[in-house]
Design a protein around this motif. Structure first.
Motif, PDB file in Angstrom:
ATOM      1  N   ALA A 109     -39.327  16.453 -49.978  1.00 48.60           N
ATOM      2  CA  ALA A 109     -39.091  17.584 -49.071  1.00 48.60           C
ATOM      3  C   ALA A 109     -39.111  18.904 -49.843  1.00 48.60           C
ATOM      4  CB  ALA A 109     -37.765  17.397 -48.347  1.00 48.60           C
ATOM      5  N   HIS A 110     -38.461  18.927 -51.008  1.00 41.78           N
ATOM      6  CA  HIS A 110     -38.455  20.142 -51.827  1.00 41.78           C
ATOM      7  C   HIS A 110     -39.857  20.460 -52.348  1.00 41.78           C
ATOM      8  CE1 HIS A 110     -34.189  21.529 -52.906  1.00 41.78           C
ATOM      9  NE2 HIS A 110     -34.079  20.765 -51.828  1.00 41.78           N
ATOM     10  N   ARG A 111     -40.597  19.436 -52.760  1.00 40.28           N
ATOM     11  CA  ARG A 111     -41.966  19.681 -53.241  1.00 40.28           C
ATOM     12  C   ARG A 111     -42.825  20.299 -52.142  1.00 40.28           C
ATOM     13  NH1 ARG A 111     -41.244  14.327 -55.347  1.00 40.28           N
ATOM     14  NH2 ARG A 111     -40.680  14.431 -57.569  1.00 40.28           N
ATOM     15  N   ASP A 112     -42.731  19.765 -50.950  1.00 41.91           N
ATOM     16  CA  ASP A 112     -43.556  20.259 -49.846  1.00 41.91           C
ATOM     17  C   ASP A 112     -43.170  21.682 -49.457  1.00 41.91           C
ATOM     18  OD1 ASP A 112     -44.846  17.847 -49.888  1.00 41.91           O
ATOM     19  OD2 ASP A 112     -43.928  17.062 -48.054  1.00 41.91           O
ATOM     20  N   LYS A 168     -46.314  23.752 -47.816  1.00 36.26           N
ATOM     21  CA  LYS A 168     -46.936  22.755 -46.936  1.00 36.26           C
ATOM     22  C   LYS A 168     -46.189  22.607 -45.616  1.00 36.26           C
ATOM     23  CE  LYS A 168     -49.029  19.888 -50.559  1.00 36.26           C
ATOM     24  NZ  LYS A 168     -49.005  18.547 -51.219  1.00 36.26           N
ATOM     25  N   THR A 169     -45.045  23.261 -45.484  1.00 35.04           N
ATOM     26  CA  THR A 169     -44.242  23.114 -44.274  1.00 35.04           C
ATOM     27  C   THR A 169     -44.420  24.339 -43.373  1.00 35.04           C
ATOM     28  OG1 THR A 169     -42.280  24.157 -45.233  1.00 35.04           O
ATOM     29  CG2 THR A 169     -42.523  21.778 -45.529  1.00 35.04           C
ATOM     30  N   ILE A 209     -36.559  26.325 -31.215  1.00 36.05           N
ATOM     31  CA  ILE A 209     -36.429  26.053 -32.644  1.00 36.05           C
ATOM     32  C   ILE A 209     -37.434  24.964 -33.017  1.00 36.05           C
ATOM     33  CG2 ILE A 209     -34.853  25.400 -34.500  1.00 36.05           C
ATOM     34  CD1 ILE A 209     -34.098  28.027 -33.070  1.00 36.05           C
ATOM     35  N   PRO A 210     -38.487  25.319 -33.752  1.00 38.21           N
ATOM     36  CA  PRO A 210     -39.550  24.352 -34.036  1.00 38.21           C
ATOM     37  C   PRO A 210     -39.218  23.453 -35.227  1.00 38.21           C
ATOM     38  CG  PRO A 210     -40.160  26.519 -34.906  1.00 38.21           C
ATOM     39  CD  PRO A 210     -38.791  26.666 -34.299  1.00 38.21           C
ATOM     40  N   VAL A 211     -38.749  22.213 -34.948  1.00 35.32           N
ATOM     41  CA  VAL A 211     -38.514  21.241 -36.027  1.00 35.32           C
ATOM     42  C   VAL A 211     -39.842  20.509 -36.266  1.00 35.32           C
ATOM     43  CG1 VAL A 211     -37.173  19.254 -36.800  1.00 35.32           C
ATOM     44  CG2 VAL A 211     -36.096  21.008 -35.369  1.00 35.32           C
ATOM     45  N   GLU A 212     -40.539  20.912 -37.318  1.00 28.57           N
ATOM     46  CA  GLU A 212     -41.903  20.415 -37.563  1.00 28.57           C
ATOM     47  C   GLU A 212     -41.959  19.272 -38.575  1.00 28.57           C
ATOM     48  OE1 GLU A 212     -44.170  21.398 -35.682  1.00 28.57           O
ATOM     49  OE2 GLU A 212     -43.686  23.421 -34.997  1.00 28.57           O
ATOM     50  N   GLN A 213     -40.940  19.164 -39.439  1.00 32.50           N
ATOM     51  CA  GLN A 213     -40.920  18.115 -40.458  1.00 32.50           C
ATOM     52  C   GLN A 213     -39.556  17.440 -40.501  1.00 32.50           C
ATOM     53  OE1 GLN A 213     -43.728  21.169 -41.178  1.00 32.50           O
ATOM     54  NE2 GLN A 213     -41.569  21.450 -41.689  1.00 32.50           N
ATOM     55  N   ARG A 214     -39.587  16.112 -40.711  1.00 29.50           N
ATOM     56  CA  ARG A 214     -38.361  15.335 -40.858  1.00 29.50           C
ATOM     57  C   ARG A 214     -38.505  14.418 -42.072  1.00 29.50           C
ATOM     58  NH1 ARG A 214     -39.793  16.108 -35.793  1.00 29.50           N
ATOM     59  NH2 ARG A 214     -38.227  16.688 -34.200  1.00 29.50           N
ATOM     60  N   TYR A 215     -37.507  14.391 -42.935  1.00 29.53           N
ATOM     61  CA  TYR A 215     -37.503  13.520 -44.113  1.00 29.53           C
ATOM     62  C   TYR A 215     -36.172  12.771 -44.149  1.00 29.53           C
ATOM     63  CZ  TYR A 215     -41.106  16.780 -45.957  1.00 29.53           C
ATOM     64  OH  TYR A 215     -42.220  17.572 -46.137  1.00 29.53           O
ATOM     65  N   PRO A 216     -36.185  11.469 -44.421  1.00 29.69           N
ATOM     66  CA  PRO A 216     -34.911  10.794 -44.687  1.00 29.69           C
ATOM     67  C   PRO A 216     -34.229  11.441 -45.901  1.00 29.69           C
ATOM     68  CG  PRO A 216     -36.711   9.199 -44.460  1.00 29.69           C
ATOM     69  CD  PRO A 216     -37.344  10.554 -44.534  1.00 29.69           C
ATOM     70  N   LEU A 217     -32.910  11.401 -45.919  1.00 32.17           N
ATOM     71  CA  LEU A 217     -32.166  11.989 -47.046  1.00 32.17           C
ATOM     72  C   LEU A 217     -32.682  11.453 -48.382  1.00 32.17           C
ATOM     73  CD1 LEU A 217     -29.716  13.895 -47.652  1.00 32.17           C
ATOM     74  CD2 LEU A 217     -28.310  11.836 -47.768  1.00 32.17           C
ATOM     75  N   ALA A 218     -33.083  10.184 -48.413  1.00 27.34           N
ATOM     76  CA  ALA A 218     -33.564   9.572 -49.654  1.00 27.34           C
ATOM     77  C   ALA A 218     -34.859  10.213 -50.157  1.00 27.34           C
ATOM     78  CB  ALA A 218     -33.782   8.072 -49.449  1.00 27.34           C
TER      79      ALA A 218
END
Length: 328
Positions: A311-314, A319-320, A297-306
């Motif tokens: 994250a939605h824009r990307d 971009k993800t 399972i490739p987890v390529e991006q991580r964003y803090p909840l804040a």
């Protein structure tokens, strides 16, 4: 108890995503309370936010997460306090620290699978499972068959590339850049087509020696629909399971006749995981293929909840790649 959660008060763009404090009580019959360790990000979240899939307001967003069960309500026997767990589930509400939710869609997470992986894999992995195992053409799928999978470098796509290879299927993946095509190939696609630089239907015909494919799995929707129809051999199946470019317009049934007695379906994950038994069986299949190492399972991006707005824009800007998680 209080929990930070992401809420929208009206449909719109990422700017509508707000961090709020919500009260979380005790679980009732058939429910659990779970404290999240990681939360998955999915295209369906953007559909719910924008209003493509309309909901009553206000709405807490998020469809998958992993964490530790804190309490179980009456009648819940497959989980207990302290269990590691993960889920993909209705109703939305996973973008939070703590929630009470229906227990039927929540599965014990094997110790060998991390919380991040668990959060990233449930909705996308169960989607790949029902597509490759249950959403099948009339003639079935056998090892050696070609299948076409759009958006092959996305979260569902990269899981499907690996799982199809494990099943002996020759997956032809499409993506919008050469880099994403390479990613699909690296994850097990037999062929990759950049649909921004050429006619993917013509290239699919070339790859298959003019025959076409038995099945097309399409989460892009409007922009790929006509080309997808042209990729199918007689009695082929088009499974449209998402609307990345917008919903497919009305279709003439005469088109399906003229192209060779074709089938079209619009499946959803939530029909497939409507019962506790089917959810568990599908999750067991997913856990087994991940634990075997055949699917990573490739987890390529991580964003803090804040940073959920970014994250939605990307995600919407393509971009993800692979899977994205919100961290707590």
């Amino acid at each position: 108890m209080q929990s930070k959660a992401v809420r929208i008060d009206r449909h719109g763009g990422p700017e509508e995503l707000k961090i709020v404090e919500v009260d979380v009580g005790d679980p009732g019959p058939g429910q659990i309370r779970i404290r999240h360790k990681a939360v998955g990000l999915n295209f369906i979240d953007t559909y719910q936010r924008s209003g493509l899939y309309p909901f009553q307001m206000p709405l807490l967003l998020g469809m998958e997460a992993s964490g530790v069960v804190e309490a179980v309500g009456e009648g819940v026997t497959h989980l207990k306090a302290g269990d590691r767990a993960a889920y993909a589930s209705q109703p939305p509400g996973a973008y939070c620290e703590l929630r009470v939710m229906p227990a039927k869609s929540v599965c014990k997470l094997p110790d060998s699978i991390s919380f991040e992986t668990g959060a990233a894999m449930m909705l996308k992995g169960l989607t790949a499972q029902y597509l490759l195992k249950k959403t099948l053409p009339a003639e079935g799928l056998q090892a050696g068959d070609h299948i076409l999978f759009h958006a092959a470098a996305g979260g569902v796509g990269l899981i499907a590339c690996q799982w199809a290879r494990a099943l002996g299927l020759k997956l032809i993946g499409t993506a919008g850049t050469d880099a994403k095509c390479k990613l699909a190939l690296d994850h097990g696609a037999a062929h990759a087509i950049n649909y921004s630089t050429g006619n993917f239907a013509e290239q699919v015909r070339e790859v298959t020696g003019g025959k076409g494919v038995k099945v097309v799995y399409d989460s892009v929707g409007k922009d790929t629909f006509e080309g997808s129809i042209d990729c199918l051999r007689p009695f082929g199946l088009l499974a449209v399971f998402g609307n990345g470019s917008g919903p497919v317009p009305p279709v003439s049934l005469g088109l399906l006749a003229s192209k060779g007695s074709l089938y079209v379906t619009r499946p959803t994950l939530f029909t497939h995981i409507a019962t506790r038994e089917t959810t568990q069986a599908m999750a067991d299949d997913l856990f087994a293929v991940v634990e075997s190492g055949a699917v990573k399972i490739p987890v390529e991006q991580r964003y803090p909840l804040a940073d959920v707005q970014q994250a939605h824009r990307d995600l919407e800007a393509r971009k993800t790649t692979g899977c994205t998680v919100l961290t707590l």
